[in-house]
Design an enzyme around this catalytic site. Structure first.
Site, PDB file in Angstrom:
ATOM      1  N   LYS A 126      28.634  14.654  36.597  1.00 35.66           N
ATOM      2  CA  LYS A 126      28.479  15.976  35.542  1.00 35.66           C
ATOM      3  C   LYS A 126      26.721  15.787  34.889  1.00 35.66           C
ATOM      4  O   LYS A 126      26.388  14.764  35.102  1.00 35.66           O
ATOM      5  CB  LYS A 126      29.172  16.004  34.377  1.00 35.66           C
ATOM      6  N   ASP A 166      27.799  24.935  36.077  1.00 39.46           N
ATOM      7  CA  ASP A 166      28.503  24.492  35.016  1.00 39.46           C
ATOM      8  C   ASP A 166      27.676  25.748  33.721  1.00 39.46           C
ATOM      9  O   ASP A 166      27.273  26.310  34.271  1.00 39.46           O
ATOM     10  CB  ASP A 166      28.428  23.359  34.045  1.00 39.46           C
TER      11      ASP A 166
HETATM   12  P1  NDP Z   1      28.910  30.328  31.830  1.00 39.51           P
HETATM   13  O1  NDP Z   1      27.606  30.334  31.207  1.00 39.51           O
HETATM   14  O2  NDP Z   1      28.885  32.110  32.804  1.00 39.51           O
HETATM   15  O3  NDP Z   1      29.517  31.651  30.182  1.00 39.51           O
HETATM   16  C1  NDP Z   1      29.941  30.663  29.092  1.00 39.51           C
HETATM   17  C2  NDP Z   1      30.962  31.658  28.003  1.00 39.51           C
HETATM   18  O4  NDP Z   1      31.005  31.064  27.351  1.00 39.51           O
HETATM   19  C3  NDP Z   1      29.270  32.445  27.891  1.00 39.51           C
HETATM   20  O5  NDP Z   1      30.341  33.630  27.984  1.00 39.51           O
HETATM   21  C4  NDP Z   1      29.047  31.827  26.236  1.00 39.51           C
HETATM   22  O6  NDP Z   1      28.509  32.827  25.976  1.00 39.51           O
HETATM   23  C5  NDP Z   1      29.725  31.258  26.051  1.00 39.51           C
HETATM   24  N1  NDP Z   1      29.945  29.969  25.204  1.00 39.51           N
HETATM   25  C6  NDP Z   1      28.715  28.943  25.327  1.00 39.51           C
HETATM   26  N2  NDP Z   1      28.387  28.390  24.454  1.00 39.51           N
HETATM   27  C7  NDP Z   1      29.256  28.475  23.419  1.00 39.51           C
HETATM   28  C8  NDP Z   1      29.154  28.206  22.349  1.00 39.51           C
HETATM   29  N3  NDP Z   1      28.719  27.084  22.203  1.00 39.51           N
HETATM   30  N4  NDP Z   1      30.086  28.539  21.498  1.00 39.51           N
HETATM   31  C9  NDP Z   1      30.715  30.185  21.596  1.00 39.51           C
HETATM   32  N5  NDP Z   1      31.038  30.812  23.045  1.00 39.51           N
HETATM   33  C10 NDP Z   1      29.964  29.734  23.807  1.00 39.51           C
HETATM   34  O7  NDP Z   1      29.941  29.165  32.005  1.00 39.51           O
HETATM   35  P2  NDP Z   1      31.394  29.261  32.709  1.00 39.51           P
HETATM   36  O8  NDP Z   1      32.340  30.491  32.304  1.00 39.51           O
HETATM   37  O9  NDP Z   1      30.828  28.581  33.935  1.00 39.51           O
HETATM   38  O10 NDP Z   1      31.786  27.776  32.162  1.00 39.51           O
HETATM   39  C11 NDP Z   1      32.923  27.884  30.636  1.00 39.51           C
HETATM   40  C12 NDP Z   1      33.752  26.275  30.301  1.00 39.51           C
HETATM   41  O11 NDP Z   1      34.053  26.838  31.642  1.00 39.51           O
HETATM   42  C13 NDP Z   1      33.322  25.220  29.743  1.00 39.51           C
HETATM   43  O12 NDP Z   1      33.893  24.728  28.998  1.00 39.51           O
HETATM   44  C14 NDP Z   1      32.869  24.943  31.903  1.00 39.51           C
HETATM   45  O13 NDP Z   1      32.144  23.517  31.316  1.00 39.51           O
HETATM   46  C15 NDP Z   1      34.169  25.545  31.986  1.00 39.51           C
HETATM   47  N6  NDP Z   1      34.328  25.694  33.354  1.00 39.51           N
HETATM   48  C16 NDP Z   1      33.290  25.568  34.239  1.00 39.51           C
HETATM   49  C17 NDP Z   1      33.941  25.732  35.123  1.00 39.51           C
HETATM   50  C18 NDP Z   1      33.544  26.662  36.222  1.00 39.51           C
HETATM   51  O14 NDP Z   1      33.656  26.828  37.771  1.00 39.51           O
HETATM   52  N7  NDP Z   1      32.206  27.682  35.993  1.00 39.51           N
HETATM   53  C19 NDP Z   1      34.754  25.356  35.804  1.00 39.51           C
HETATM   54  C20 NDP Z   1      34.907  24.050  35.009  1.00 39.51           C
HETATM   55  C21 NDP Z   1      35.143  24.479  33.946  1.00 39.51           C
HETATM   56  P3  NDP Z   1      26.548  32.898  25.761  1.00 39.51           P
HETATM   57  O15 NDP Z   1      26.345  33.703  27.023  1.00 39.51           O
HETATM   58  O16 NDP Z   1      26.649  33.969  23.904  1.00 39.51           O
HETATM   59  O17 NDP Z   1      26.084  31.759  25.733  1.00 39.51           O
END
Ligand code: NDP
Length: 446
Positions: A126, A166
Site C-alpha cells: 500500500k 485508493d
Molecule cells: P473515493 O475517494 O472515490 O471516495 C471516498 C468517499 O469517502 C468520498 O465520498 C469521501 O468524501 C468519503 N470520505 C473520505 N474520507 C472520509 C472521512 N475521513 N470521513 C468521512 N468521509 C470520508 O475512494 P474509494 O471509493 O475508492 O474508497 C472508499 C473506501 O473503500 C476506502 O476505505 C478505500 O480504502 C476502500 N477501498 C477502495 C477500493 C477501490 O477499488 N477503490 C478497493 C478496496 C477498498 P469526500 O468527497 O468529502 O472526500
C-alpha cells in the site's frame, strides 16, 4: 483479552509506537489467528504472524512540486511493500491529508490477507501521500503525480510491485502516474492497475469494488434464505466504491436511501434510483461538488456533520473510510433492524462495532473479504496486460462474481462455528492467512 494476544500486541505496540490503526488491524487479525496458530504449531515455530506484521520494505520519500502560483510545496510519499510470498506486492495508493505511516501499514497488512483470499497470485502493499487533491487544479495534481512517480518508479515494476488507486486516486491520477513511469523507464507495461480502457485498463475495474461488495452481501444473505431484493440499503461515501455499490444494489431490486461525503449525508426515503445516481456521479466525478447539492436538487433531507447509521435500514454498506461506524452507531443499526453489514471501505467498523455485530449474530462481512473485488479485478487487469488481450465486460464481471462467491466459500469454510454461526471475521483472517503462511514456510526464513 486472551493473554497470548495481549503479549503479542505488547510487542507490536513497542516496535511500532503511535501507529494506532496498524495496532487495531493487527489485533483484530491476531484475535482470530492466535488460537488457530496454537493448534498448528508449524506456523508458531516459523513465527509467521510476527514476520507478517513486519513489512518486507518501507519506502518514505520527499515529494516536492510547484503549485500554480509558482510556490514550492512539499509532501511525503510512502510505499509499504508488506509481503511478496504469493506474488508481486499489490495494493492501492491513497492521497489524503490524513495519510501517515500507521494508516498505510494497517492497509498494507490487511491487503496481504485480502489478496490471498482472491485466489489470485498477488502479494500485498500500500502507498500514498499526505497530499490533498481537493481544491487543486489538474495541473497541480499532474505535477504532484509526476514528482511522486519520479521516486516511486525505481521501487515498482510489473513483476515487483503493482500499485493501483485508493481514496483520492482515480483514473486521472493513475494516468499521470503511468505517463511519468513510462517516460522514466521507456517501457509500456502493466505496472499500475486502474488504467484507462484505451491504454491497458480492464473493463469493470471502476465498478469492481462496489459490485463485489454487493455480490458478497447477496451471498451472505442467501445463507439465511434472504436477498437484497426489496431491502432498504444505507450507503456511506459517494466515491468510487459507494457509487457502484449503489448501482448494483438498485439492479438487484434494493432501495438505496443514503449516501454521504466527509461533510454529511443525504437521506432520500424514496430511493436513489439510477437517474439520481447519475446525478451523483456527475456531481462527484466531474463537478467535484458536495453531496449537499443533491439534497438541494431533489428536496430531501441533509444531515451536516453526521453519518448515515442513524437511519433505519435492512442492510448497511459502509463505503467511505476507516472507523466510520462506532459502537453506538452499530448498536443503533442493530436496534433498527439491520441484518447485514458488508464493508466496502477498509476497516470502517471500529473493533467495538464489530463486536456488537458479532454478538447480535447479524451477517457481518469484513472489508478484507467483502471489498476484495477491486483488487481481484486489478489482478484480472494484470492477467490481460500479460496476455496483451482484453476481455469483454461480461467476461470480467463473470470472473469477478465467481471470485466473490469463492471468497464467501473460503469464509464459510474457516469461519463456521459449532452452532452453525458463520463468523466471517475469523473466516477471512484464517482463510487469507493459510495460503500466505504455507508459501512463507516453503520459501524458508526470508
Ligand atoms: P473515493 O475517494 O472515490 O471516495 C471516498 C468517499 O469517502 C468520498 O465520498 C469521501 O468524501 C468519503 N470520505 C473520505 N474520507 C472520509 C472521512 N475521513 N470521513 C468521512 N468521509 C470520508 O475512494 P474509494 O471509493 O475508492 O474508497 C472508499 C473506501 O473503500 C476506502 O476505505 C478505500 O480504502 C476502500 N477501498 C477502495 C477500493 C477501490 O477499488 N477503490 C478497493 C478496496 C477498498 P469526500 O468527497 O468529502 O472526500
Amino acid at each position: 483479552m486472551d493473554p497470548r494476544v495481549s503479549q503479542f500486541m505488547a510487542m507490536i505496540k513497542s516496535r511500532n509506537p503511535g501507529e494506532n490503526e496498524f495496532h487495531q488491524a493487527v489485533q483484530e487479525v491476531a484475535e482470530s489467528l492466535i488460537p488457530f496458530i496454537e493448534e498448528n504449531p508449524r506456523y508458531k515455530q516459523a513465527k509467521i504472524l510476527e514476520r507478517m506484521a513486519e513489512p518486507e520494505r518501507t519506502i518514505i520519500f520527499r515529494v516536492p512540486w510547484l503549485d500554480d502560483k509558482g510556490d514550492v510545496q512539499i509532501n511525503r510519499g510512502f510505499r509499504i511493500e508488506m509481503n511478496s510470498a504469493i506474488g508481486p506486492y499489490k495494493g492501492g495508493l491513497r492521497l489524503h491529508p490524513t495519510v501517515n505511516l500507521g494508516i498505510l501499514k494497517f492497509l498494507a497488512f490487511e491487503q496481504v490477507l485480502k489478496n490471498s483470499l482472491t485466489t489470485l497470485p498477488m502479494g500485498g502493499g500500500k502507498g500514498g501521500s499526505d497530499f490533498d487533491p481537493k481544491g487543486k487544479s489538474d495541473n497541480e495534481v499532474m505535477r504532484f503525480c509526476q514528482s511522486f512517480m519520479t521516486e516511486l518508479f525505481r521501487h515498482i515494476g510489473p513483476d515487483t510491485d503493482v500499485p493501483a488507486g485508493d481514496i483520492g486516486v482515480g483514473g486521472r491520477e493513475i494516468g499521470y502516474l503511468f505517463g511519468q513511469y513510462k517516460r522514466l523507464k521507456n517501457e509500456f507495461t502493466g505496472v499500475l492497475t486502474g488504467k484507462g480502457i484505451e491504454w491497458g485498463g480492464s473493463l469493470i475495474r471502476p465498478e469492481a469494488t462496489g459490485y463485489g461488495v454487493t455480490y458478497f452481501a447477496q451471498e451472505m444473505l442467501e445463507t439465511r434464505g434472504e436477498g437484497i431484493k426489496g431491502k432498504t440499503v444505507s450507503i456511506s461515501g459517494s466515491g468510487n466504491v459507494a457509487q457502484y455499490a449503489a448501482e448494483k444494489v438498485t439492479e438487484y431490486g434494493g432501495k438505496v436511501i443514503t449516501m454521504s461525503d466527509s461533510n454529511g449525508f443525504i437521506y432520500d426515503p424514496k430511493g436513489i434510483n439510477s437517474e439520481k445516481l447519475n446525478c451523483i456521479m456527475d456531481l462527484k466525478n466531474i463537478k467535484r461538488g458536495r453531496i449537499k447539492e443533491y439534497a438541494e436538487k431533489y428536496g430531501c433531507e441533509y444531515f451536516e456533520g453526521k453519518r448515515p447509521w442513524i437511519v433505519k435500514c435492512d442492510i448497511a454498506l459502509p463505503n467511505a473510510t476507516q472507523n466510520e461506524i462506532s459502537e453506538e452507531e452499530a448498536k443503533l443499526l442493530v436496534k433498527n433492524g439491520c441484518i447485514c453489514v458488508s464493508e466496502g471501505a477498509n476497516m470502517p467498523s471500529t473493533p467495538e462495532a464489530v463486536e456488537v455485530f458479532l454478538n447480535a449474530r447479524i451477517l457481518f462481512g469484513p472489508g478484507k473479504a467483502s471489498n476484495a473485488g477491486g483488487v481481484a479485478t486489478s489482478g484480472l487487469e494484470m492477467t490481460q496486460n500479460s496476455m496483451r488481450l482484453p476481455w469483454s465486460r461480461e467476461e470480467v464481471d463473470e470472473r469477478l462474481h465467481i471470485i466473490m462467491k469463492n471468497i464467501h466459500k473460503i469464509c464459510v469454510k474457516y469461519g463456521t462455528k459449532e452452532n452453525g454461526f458463520i463468523n466471517y471475521v475469523d473466516g477471512a483472517n484464517i482463510g487469507g492467512f493459510v495460503k500466505v503462511a504455507n508459501a512463507m514456510i516453503a520459501q524458508g526464513v526470508v
